[in-house]
Design an enzyme around this catalytic site. Structure first.
Site, short mmCIF file in Angstrom:
data_model
loop_
_atom_site.label_atom_id
_atom_site.label_comp_id
_atom_site.label_asym_id
_atom_site.label_seq_id
_atom_site.Cartn_x
_atom_site.Cartn_y
_atom_site.Cartn_z
N ALA A 31 0.84 -1.20 0.00
CA ALA A 31 0.00 0.00 0.00
C ALA A 31 0.87 1.24 0.00
O ALA A 31 2.10 1.15 -0.12
CB ALA A 31 -0.91 -0.02 1.21
N ASN A 32 0.27 2.40 0.14
CA ASN A 32 1.03 3.64 0.26
C ASN A 32 0.32 4.56 1.25
O ASN A 32 -0.73 4.21 1.77
CB ASN A 32 1.21 4.30 -1.11
CG ASN A 32 -0.11 4.66 -1.74
OD1 ASN A 32 -0.80 5.56 -1.28
ND2 ASN A 32 -0.49 3.92 -2.78
N ARG A 33 0.91 5.71 1.50
CA ARG A 33 0.44 6.56 2.60
C ARG A 33 -0.71 7.49 2.24
O ARG A 33 -1.12 8.31 3.05
CB ARG A 33 1.60 7.41 3.13
CG ARG A 33 2.63 6.60 3.84
CD ARG A 33 3.66 7.52 4.46
NE ARG A 33 4.75 6.76 5.04
CZ ARG A 33 4.69 6.17 6.22
NH1 ARG A 33 3.61 6.26 6.96
NH2 ARG A 33 5.72 5.49 6.67
N SER A 34 -1.22 7.41 1.04
CA SER A 34 -2.29 8.35 0.67
C SER A 34 -3.54 8.11 1.51
O SER A 34 -3.99 6.98 1.65
CB SER A 34 -2.62 8.17 -0.81
OG SER A 34 -3.80 8.85 -1.11
#
Ligand code: CTP
Length: 404
Positions: free
Chosen positions: A192-195
């Site tokens: 995943a990513n931090r958005s």
């Protein structure tokens, strides 16, 4: 509600009961309002705040009005600053009840509302729908648009007005993506990513308020914004399918989502266990949706990309704009204070295909969203602005955008 009233030029002073502060912090209200919140009858800067507040107000809006507040108001009890202000004011009062169906239907509440109505209090009847705790029924706070319309009506009858809503996107279909995609590795793990999705959700919400028909393809867990058709997706492939299926009929596409660039080639059907050793996860690229939109773009369609960077932001943003064929790229350096992932605020530079740029300083994500939509309407109206030699370049309509 508060934001909507402020957006339309109202000067709003929030008066919070002690109970209200359990739901939303005073700091949030202060940040959104025109003045700090008022909570105390005693100990504040002025000795008798209720008479001052009562006299200053053109209208008092009670939202959400609980059974207790309605009961105290009907009985003339001034238990706190709110109660005292309600008794001290001569301004019209708009009451917006919200409570569980059983409470709303209770004869005591019915009688209290009838008493207040007979005294000239304006009541915005609650809606039916989901209530706190997951119940469904009558008692849900009325839609904010209905409340704002009621407030505007009450003010108009007294010769006062709040601004007409800006509906410059009426008739347009705006497709927005938001959030970070998740690429499964096995049934329990993902990349995943931090958005957080906040910026994309803000774009969708503001576009809907400005009259657009908005479809939001969201990989975020945030609640869907009001008045927006929201399609939930998880992976980059789902996002690509949802966007490309709908982009043909969109006048504007805003790619605010942080789409994974790579996904595991194979997703394990069962949990990968430690005892089997360190797994080797092979990755393959996902489709670059923005670049695909650039290729498929129809005449008149405006395509907006985002670029979250950690250095050389403008150069990288410009390269993405060119490579992907976007009309506008919204660049932010996520290492800057108050900008980027998870924050309520953001600071961005708008890069146009022509080379013009516009800096939007640190502001709430809704203000950034408004500036992006201003740029979109300017591009639709006048094409992409010519870069000006004095750097902080401006294009058509931008003074207005930056200020909003
Ligand atoms: N984007 C997209 N599809 C992808 C990756 C990104 O549509 N598979 C879009 C994003 O929604 C954003 C823009 O492309 O509007 C820029 O995304 P970003 O991740 O910053 O750029 P990348 O092209 O992925 O480049 P890099 O990761 O190398 O910075």
């Amino acid at each position: 509600m508060l934001r909507r009233l402020v957006d339309r030029g109202a000067h709003v002073v929030p008066v919070l009961t002690e109970a209200a502060t359990h739901f939303v912090g005073a700091a949030t209200f202060s940040a959104l309002a025109s003045e700090p919140v008022e909570t105390e009858l005693f100990g504040g800067a002025t000795p008798i705040p209720h008479t001052r507040l009562g006299r200053q107000a053109d209208v008092v809006v009670l939202v959400p009005a609980t059974a207790r507040v309605i009961g105290e108001y009907a009985a003339g009890i001034s238990a706190d600053l709110l109660g005292a202000t309600l008794l001290a004011t001569r301004a019209p009062v708009v009451l917006c009840p919200a409570m569980h169906t059983e409470m709303w239907e209770h004869p005591a509440v019915r009688d209290n509302v009838a008493i207040l109505r007979s005294r000239g209090v304006h009541v915005v009847e609650p809606d039916s729908g989901r209530l706190a705790g997951g119940d469904v029924g009558e008692g849900r706070l009325a839609d904010p648009a209905r409340i704002v319309a009621a407030v505007a009506g009450v003010l108009a009858a007294r010769g006062r007005a709040i601004r007409e809503p800006l509906l410059d996107l009426a008739g347009l279909v705006v497709l927005v993506t938001a959030g970070g995609t998740r690429e499964p590795i096995d049934p329990v793990r993902y990349i995943a990513n931090r958005s957080s999705g906040r910026q994309g959700h803000a774009v969708a919400e503001v576009a809907a308020q400005r009259g657009a028909t908005v479809v939001l393809v969201s990989a975020s867990e945030l609640p869907p914004p009001p008045g927006v058709t929201t399609v939930h997706v998880e992976t980059a492939a789902e996002l690509a399918e949802a966007v490309l299926e709908r982009s043909g009929s969109a006048d504007v596409v805003v790619m605010a989502a942080a789409v994974a660039d790579f996904r595991p080639v194979a997703v394990s059907a069962t949990k990968i266990h430690k005892r089997d050793g360190v797994p080797e996860i092979r990755l393959e690229p996902t489709l670059d949706v923005l670049a695909e939109l650039g290729r498929r773009r129809q005449p008149g369609q405006v395509v907006v990309g985002f670029a979250a960077e950690t250095g050389e932001a403008l150069e990288r943003g410009r390269a993405k704009l060119v490579a992907k064929g976007a009309d506008l790229v919204v660049v932010n350096d996520v290492t800057m204070p108050g900008a980027g992932f998870g924050h309520e605020t953001n600071a961005v530079t708008l890069l146009y295909a022509s080379g013009a740029t516009l800096e939007v300083p640190c502001a709430p994500k809704r203000t950034i969203a408004a500036a992006v939509l201003d740029a979109v309407t300017a591009i639709r109206r006048e094409g992409t602005p010519v870069p000006s030699p004095d750097a902080g370049a401006r294009g058509p309509g931008h003074d207005e955008g930056a200020a909003r």
